[in-house]
Every structure is written in C-alpha cells, then in structure tokens.
Design an enzyme around this catalytic site. Structure first.
Site, mmCIF file in Angstrom:
data_model
loop_
_atom_site.group_PDB
_atom_site.id
_atom_site.type_symbol
_atom_site.label_atom_id
_atom_site.label_comp_id
_atom_site.label_asym_id
_atom_site.label_seq_id
_atom_site.Cartn_x
_atom_site.Cartn_y
_atom_site.Cartn_z
ATOM 1 N N CYS A 52 -55.492 53.178 -20.177
ATOM 2 C CA CYS A 52 -54.051 53.164 -19.881
ATOM 3 C C CYS A 52 -53.309 54.172 -20.756
ATOM 4 C CB CYS A 52 -53.509 51.763 -20.133
ATOM 5 S SG CYS A 52 -51.716 51.704 -20.168
ATOM 6 N N CYS A 55 -50.947 52.258 -23.489
ATOM 7 C CA CYS A 55 -51.442 51.376 -24.554
ATOM 8 C C CYS A 55 -51.474 52.118 -25.903
ATOM 9 C CB CYS A 55 -52.836 50.849 -24.198
ATOM 10 S SG CYS A 55 -52.810 49.430 -23.068
ATOM 11 N N HIS A 115 -50.690 45.225 -22.783
ATOM 12 C CA HIS A 115 -50.871 45.729 -21.419
ATOM 13 C C HIS A 115 -50.609 44.654 -20.348
ATOM 14 C CE1 HIS A 115 -52.682 48.635 -18.574
ATOM 15 N NE2 HIS A 115 -53.361 47.633 -18.033
ATOM 16 N N ASN A 155 -39.391 50.180 -12.233
ATOM 17 C CA ASN A 155 -40.095 49.907 -10.983
ATOM 18 C C ASN A 155 -41.208 48.950 -11.330
ATOM 19 O OD1 ASN A 155 -38.579 51.732 -9.416
ATOM 20 N ND2 ASN A 155 -39.875 53.442 -10.045
ATOM 21 N N SER A 163 -46.513 53.463 -11.014
ATOM 22 C CA SER A 163 -47.767 54.193 -11.026
ATOM 23 C C SER A 163 -48.703 53.760 -12.154
ATOM 24 C CB SER A 163 -47.501 55.699 -11.068
ATOM 25 O OG SER A 163 -46.709 56.021 -12.184
ATOM 26 N N HIS A 166 -49.144 48.835 -16.788
ATOM 27 C CA HIS A 166 -48.632 48.470 -18.118
ATOM 28 C C HIS A 166 -47.110 48.346 -18.013
ATOM 29 C CE1 HIS A 166 -49.205 48.699 -22.673
ATOM 30 N NE2 HIS A 166 -47.900 48.515 -22.495
ATOM 31 N N HIS A 168 -43.479 48.764 -18.076
ATOM 32 C CA HIS A 168 -42.679 49.853 -18.628
ATOM 33 C C HIS A 168 -41.475 50.139 -17.747
ATOM 34 C CE1 HIS A 168 -44.982 52.027 -15.535
ATOM 35 N NE2 HIS A 168 -44.093 53.011 -15.623
ATOM 36 N N GLN A 170 -38.141 53.250 -17.110
ATOM 37 C CA GLN A 170 -37.893 54.679 -17.189
ATOM 38 C C GLN A 170 -36.417 54.931 -17.488
ATOM 39 O OE1 GLN A 170 -39.880 57.291 -14.373
ATOM 40 N NE2 GLN A 170 -40.687 55.525 -13.265
ATOM 41 N N GLU A 184 -19.715 54.042 -6.792
ATOM 42 C CA GLU A 184 -19.221 52.892 -7.554
ATOM 43 C C GLU A 184 -18.028 53.266 -8.440
ATOM 44 O OE1 GLU A 184 -22.134 50.396 -9.457
ATOM 45 O OE2 GLU A 184 -23.271 50.109 -7.607
ATOM 46 N N HIS A 300 -28.520 45.842 -11.411
ATOM 47 C CA HIS A 300 -28.966 45.440 -10.074
ATOM 48 C C HIS A 300 -30.460 45.156 -10.057
ATOM 49 C CE1 HIS A 300 -25.278 46.683 -7.976
ATOM 50 N NE2 HIS A 300 -25.286 47.795 -8.690
ATOM 51 N N LYS A 313 -39.526 43.010 3.390
ATOM 52 C CA LYS A 313 -38.517 43.519 4.313
ATOM 53 C C LYS A 313 -38.679 45.033 4.377
ATOM 54 C CE LYS A 313 -34.744 44.533 6.538
ATOM 55 N NZ LYS A 313 -34.637 44.321 8.000
ATOM 56 N N GLN A 325 -29.632 46.558 7.014
ATOM 57 C CA GLN A 325 -29.611 45.286 7.756
ATOM 58 C C GLN A 325 -30.444 44.263 7.016
ATOM 59 O OE1 GLN A 325 -32.410 43.881 9.499
ATOM 60 N NE2 GLN A 325 -31.310 42.299 10.579
HETATM 61 O O1 LIG Z 1 -38.064 44.448 15.228
HETATM 62 P P1 LIG Z 1 -39.277 44.747 14.419
HETATM 63 O O2 LIG Z 1 -40.081 45.903 14.912
HETATM 64 O O3 LIG Z 1 -40.139 43.524 14.217
HETATM 65 O O4 LIG Z 1 -38.727 45.102 12.960
HETATM 66 C C1 LIG Z 1 -38.798 46.345 12.323
HETATM 67 O O5 LIG Z 1 -37.731 47.190 12.704
HETATM 68 C C2 LIG Z 1 -36.422 46.761 12.352
HETATM 69 C C3 LIG Z 1 -35.440 47.851 12.707
HETATM 70 O O6 LIG Z 1 -35.691 49.054 12.011
HETATM 71 C C4 LIG Z 1 -36.305 46.386 10.871
HETATM 72 O O7 LIG Z 1 -35.059 45.739 10.658
HETATM 73 C C5 LIG Z 1 -37.423 45.452 10.440
HETATM 74 O O8 LIG Z 1 -37.346 45.238 9.038
HETATM 75 C C6 LIG Z 1 -38.777 46.067 10.833
HETATM 76 O O9 LIG Z 1 -39.840 45.228 10.459
HETATM 77 O O1 LIG Z 2 -42.606 58.266 -12.360
HETATM 78 P P1 LIG Z 2 -43.424 57.321 -11.547
HETATM 79 O O2 LIG Z 2 -43.379 55.897 -12.025
HETATM 80 O O3 LIG Z 2 -44.807 57.799 -11.336
HETATM 81 O O4 LIG Z 2 -42.750 57.346 -10.064
HETATM 82 C C1 LIG Z 2 -42.084 56.295 -9.435
HETATM 83 O O5 LIG Z 2 -40.714 56.223 -9.809
HETATM 84 C C2 LIG Z 2 -39.899 57.352 -9.472
HETATM 85 C C3 LIG Z 2 -38.464 57.021 -9.820
HETATM 86 O O6 LIG Z 2 -37.969 55.891 -9.145
HETATM 87 C C4 LIG Z 2 -40.020 57.719 -7.993
HETATM 88 O O7 LIG Z 2 -39.386 58.969 -7.786
HETATM 89 C C5 LIG Z 2 -41.480 57.829 -7.546
HETATM 90 O O8 LIG Z 2 -41.528 58.042 -6.159
HETATM 91 C C6 LIG Z 2 -42.208 56.535 -7.940
HETATM 92 O O9 LIG Z 2 -43.570 56.589 -7.556
#
Ligand SMILES: O=P(O)(O)O[C@H]1O[C@H](CO)[C@@H](O)[C@H](O)[C@H]1O
Ligand SMILES: O=P(O)(O)O[C@H]1O[C@H](CO)[C@@H](O)[C@H](O)[C@H]1O
Lengths: 350, 350
Positions: A52, A55, A115, A155, A163, A166, A168, A170, A184, A300, A313, A325
């Site tokens: 890792c 680590c 880790h 993330n 990725s 461990h 972490h 960013q 905002e 958030h 979803k 949606q």
């Molecule tokens: O209606 P479906 O194909 O089951 O649903 C898919 O498409 C919809 C519209 O983009 C999304 O809201 C759903 O999250 C997705 O799983």
């Molecule tokens: O830097 P990482 O952890 O490899 O990358 C991750 O976070 C980034 C920031 O949200 C994104 O742009 C990448 O797509 C995601 O894989």
C-alpha cells in the site's frame, strides 16, 4: 381529486444552495431490478499492507518513503490533476472555443497509519486529529495568493472511484472558484443580502423545528437529509453557528464535529452492514477573494447505494441529459437513518 | 517560461451550451489504477429470451402481453417516474422548502424484436424505423398541452444503469423544462439574439474548418468531440441545417441520421471490442412553450469508459462537490475515435 402530497406524488424540489430543481418520484421504489449488481471488495483488510502506498514506511510511485507516522500523513498527489507551475494563458476563438490556464495543488491525506480503519472506526480523538490536519492544510494552502478555493473531500469505497482502500481523503485547491461553489456562493449571497442572516441558519432552524429530516444533533452541529437531496441517502452536516471556514472552529466545535462525523458514518455502515461507499466533502467560503459573510460552513455526503449493499442509484440517461431524479423521498430516507444505531456494527459485535 | 498549451497544461474549457467551465488535466493519463475494475455482462445473448419483458409475445409486469412486433415497439413504462394524473399543487415554507407538482409520461421503446441486436448491429433501415418511432412519439406526446419537454434517450449497458439487456431506449416527457435544457436554451438564446444565427451553426462551421475534433461527417450531420467534453469519449451529433426538433427532418436527413448513428456507435464498439456502454439522448426545443428559433437540434453521447473495457472514469468527489474534471484532451479522444473503422468488429469478422 386527491390533494397534492410530496410523500406520494411526483414533484420537483428546489435546492436552495444551488438554485436547481430536483425531480422526486416517491412512488417508484417498487420497480423490479434486473440491472447491474455491484461486487463489494472484501472488508477484512490487514492493519498493514506492504504494497500500500499510504502505509507507514512504504515506498511511493515517485520513490519517496512514507514516514512512520502516528496519526495522519499528508503529501502532494503523485498524479495531481492540478499543478502549481502551469504557465498563464488563455485561448479564445470567437467565444466558441474558450480555455483558461488553471493552477492548483492536489494533496492526499491518510486518515490513520492503520490500513484497516475507516472514519467511523477511528476514535473521536483520532477523527479530531484528521480535522486538525484539514485545518492546518487549509491555512497553509490559503497562504498561496493564487489559490481561490480549497476542496477537502473523501471518496470512500471502490464504487466511488477510490483508487486505494487505505482510508484517506484528498484536498484539491484551484486558482478559480469551482462550479458548485460559485452556485452556492450566489444563492447564499442573495439570501444574506436580503435577510442579513445566512441561508443555512434559517434553514437549519426550520429543520430543527420540524425534526422530520434531522438524523443527528449535538450542541454545535446537526446532520440532516436536506429537503432537496438527490442521492438516496444523501445528508449534510451543518454548523449551528454561522461561520465561513474551518479556521473559525472553536475547540469545542472541533470535538463536536468529530463526534457527529463518527456517529453519522457509523449509521451509514450500519444501514446495510457494510463499509458504506460515499463521496463526502466540506463546502466553505472561497479564499483570497474578499469577504464572504454570506457563506455558512457545511459538509455534504453523497452515497450511491439505493436498495441494498449491491444495488445503487444510477445517475444516467435522464439525469445526465435532462434533470437529476430520485426514487424515494427525503423524509423516508431520514426516518431510515434516524432509526439506525449510532454505534458501528463491528463495535457492537465485539 | 513555456507557452500555455491546451494539449499539455491543466486548464478549464467553456461549455458554450451550458455556460459551465470544465477542468481538463491532459497530463493525468499516466496514473496507476488499483481501483474498481468493472465486470462486463456476457455479450452473446440469444435472439429471443422467454424471460425478457421486451421480447415479442412475452408477458410484462402488469400482465399485458407484448405484440409479435416486426420493427420496434413502444409502451408506457410500468414503473414511470412521471405520471399523467398527478394532482396540481405546490409547497412553499419561507422559500426554504419549495416543491411543485410535476406531470409527465415515461415510455419504453424496444429498438427491434431481436434480443441480441444493439443499435450499431441494426441495418440503416432498421435504425430509420427507430427514428420514425421517435418522430411519431414526439408528435403524439407534444399534442398534450401540459407537456413542456420530451427527452428521448438510451441507457446502453449495465454500467449505465440499463435494467434490461434487450436493446431499448426511453422517452420521458415532463410538464416543466428540465435543468439541462433550461441551461442550453439560455445559452443558445443569448447567442441567437446577438448574432441572428444559431450557436451550433457557427460552432459546427468552425469545427469543420479545423477538422481536429471531427469524428464523422456526411451531407447532413457531423459527429464530433466537443471542445468542452467531460466524459472521456463523449461526442455530439449536430445537424448541418439549423432546425428545432425531430418533426423538421426531411427524409434525406432521416436517412443520413440513421447512417451516422450506425457508424458512430460501431466506432464506439470497436474501441475496446465490446458492446460500448453509454447514455445518449436528443436535445431539442421545448414544446408548447412559444417559439424557440434559437434551438439547434443535436444529440449527446456520454460514455463512461476511460482506459479499457473495464476501467471507467469516476465522476465522484471533486466532480460532485466542486467541478467536472477529465484526464485527457478532447483532441486526443477525437483522434482515437477517428482512427477506428466505421464497420462493426463483429461484421468484419464474419
Ligand atoms: O427505467 P430504468 O431503465 O430501469 O432506469 C434507468 O434509467 C433511468 C433514467 O435515466 C434512471 O433514473 C435509473 O436510475 C436507471 O436505472
Ligand atoms: O485521485 P484518485 O483517488 O485516484 O481518483 C479519484 O478521485 C478523483 C477526484 O474525485 C476523480 O477525478 C477520479 O476519477 C477518481 O478515480
């Protein structure tokens, strides 16, 4: 005809922080699912993994060796999306092709030398150490006058593009104000100019009166499912006091923030008894950009799971092309989260 | 100091259709990947699946039986996110909790009776039949005066939340104008009012002069990687003639559209020699909403894959909380797509 009811009928809700409207289809939970089922990575990591790059004592991509750190550890991302030495410049062909150079810095912050331990599994003191690093980094990065915004985020889980398992977070800092922050700022400024109070003070007061969307509360913070959420179990932590950024935290607030972070993330893990994936991040005022009295600090949480540990979803076709949606109401999600224990299921089992 | 170069240095680009700026990090392709690897569903479906709710003659969730259709087949989604009989109403608590009732209709459109054939595997005539159904449905739905916008789209592949592998698209129509359409209306109107020409006419002319981001072109349409794309291999099909919606297609245009659709989706499948996942959809003028001379018909393709058939781009933490970000330049992606054959790899192998 039946009366319109936000818990039953399709409707749109206003996100007061961005000004966007979200489509809510509270009746849609019952549809069958024959689509993608996620595979979860094993949740039994060792405390130390010799391969890792986060680590203690291990060697990273650029050949440098990690210190034998005790709490948390920060370094510049070896594959930063933003760089400090980008030459200035711009391109403009008839307003149709417009580009501008962007400077910045991307850092990685390991939450603990262990880790195996995610945020809800750290002690409150362990989380306070992480908060202290966020504060220090914010202060240091804001000292660079080319920086306008500092985004602190995590993330969590493979499903959220993480990725390395461990635990972490960013920090990405940029020389311009990112899109979501601009929206905002705009909405909060309009409200502040009109009412002389922050938008989120008034909103939080209303939510605390109604209680319906509150998930957790302590002396200094509340965690709630905002009225306009888009992700199924999305939440927001809001400070009770109106301030602009991390540097204004009192030591009591630091402690209370660590407490609510531990409880909220434990509830998330308890929902499906897995390490719950999400992207989470702090929203606060831009830096080196004049006063922002309108800004009210908050955080958030955007978690993707909907029905179970393996069915998420999808924000796809309609959501990408037309409008965000969701299939359940905010009130329904808040009730589910409220009912869960504040103690992590792995601790309960010990 | 080196000169600023959009193919090398981190920068932001303006999306002229939405007014948003996108962060581009063209140098970031080299980072290692230890994160999530997607599993692809098997790509050897039978022509008929007795358990599929879209195959001819099968029974659906609501008990109705699909006709033995020859070309394509449309019906109202059994689990619609929008409903026609939603009672009118609204909620407004101090501007902090705002909701409005929303009416609409969601339809499903099977592209062909054959369970195994995706869009690039249909004949040009087969695709023309699909386009004709889009036109008919658009006309019928627009006849309902409560409808303001009709979103035609396809989620292709499990990775894009598609809940049934039988090739199909969807149509969601709503009583208000969705967010993305409102943004594109706004930007196109500003340009049209100022220049007396559509934004996309001028943009397309410039792209055809430069050729750098053009992927395909015929007499009536071009497929290109827009300057401001966010998804790695995102493209847009633009009509050469400036018109507002599907009802204005000439029969030559219908044919040319079917041709470019077949070639573009074949290139996508050829990229990693898999059935390439994406969300795609048509953007056109709102309906029952006065004149929209500014609107210029186009279609977006948003495919998630980045490095290979199994490693996608995650639009997560920074992207959700701050700003959309991509790791390759539009020019690089256009070059890759341009170099691929227009004939589907499965046809070539026959
Ligand atoms: O209606 P479906 O194909 O089951 O649903 C898919 O498409 C919809 C519209 O983009 C999304 O809201 C759903 O999250 C997705 O799983
Ligand atoms: O830097 P990482 O952890 O490899 O990358 C991750 O976070 C980034 C920031 O949200 C994104 O742009 C990448 O797509 C995601 O894989």
């Amino acid at each position: 005809m039946e009366a319109f009811n936000v818990k039953e009928h399709p409707h749109t809700r206003l996100n007061i922080l961005t000004g966007d409207w979200i489509l809510v289809s509270p009746h849609r939970t019952k549809r069958p699912w024959q689509g993608k089922v996620e595979t979860l990575p094993p949740d039994n990591r060792p405390s130390y993994d010799p391969k890792c790059y986060l680590c203690p004592g291990n060697t990273r991509a650029d050949g440098s060796v990690n210190p034998n750190y005790d709490h948390s550890f920060v370094f510049t991302n070896d594959y930063s999306a933003l760089l400090t030495d980008t030459p200035d410049g711009a391109l403009n062909v008839k307003g149709l092709l417009s580009a501008k150079s962007e400077k910045g810095i991307c850092k990685v912050l390991s939450f603990s030398p262990d880790h195996s331990l995610t945020l809800p599994q750290l002690s409150v003191e362990g989380i306070e150490k992480v908060i202290e690093v966020w504060i220090d980094e914010f202060k240091n990065i804001a000292a660079d006058p080319t920086i306008r915004y500092i985004q602190i985020f995590e993330n969590k889980g493979e499903m959220m593009g993480c990725s390395n398992p461990h635990p972490h977070g960013q920090i990405w800092a940029s020389s311009s104000v990112p899109l979501e922050i601009a929206k905002e700022t705009n909405q909060q400024k309009k409200y502040f100019d009109e009412h002389g109070k922050s938008l989120l003070s008034d909103y939080l007061q209303l939510e605390l009166e109604q209680q319906e969307r509150i998930v957790l509360e302590n002396e200094h913070f509340a965690a709630l499912v905002p009225f306009w959420v888009v992700w199924p179990y999305e939440t927001m932590i809001v400070s009770k006091r109106h301030f602009q950024n991390l540097l204004q935290f009192t030591s009591d607030e630091k402690h209370a923030y660590a407490q609510i972070l531990k409880k909220l993330t434990a509830k998330y893990d308890n929902l499906f008894e897995i390490s719950f994936p999400y992207s989470a991040g702090i929203h606060q005022a831009p830096v080196n950009d004049g006063d922002h009295p309108e800004w009210h600090w908050h955080m958030h949480f955007y978690p993707p799971l909907l029905r179970s540990a393996t069915v998420k979803k999808f924000m796809v076709g309609y959501e990408m092309l037309a409008n965000p949606q969701r299939d359940v109401s905010a009130e329904w999600a808040a009730e589910k989260l409220r009912a869960l224990s504040e103690t992590h299921y792995k601790e309960t089992r010990k």
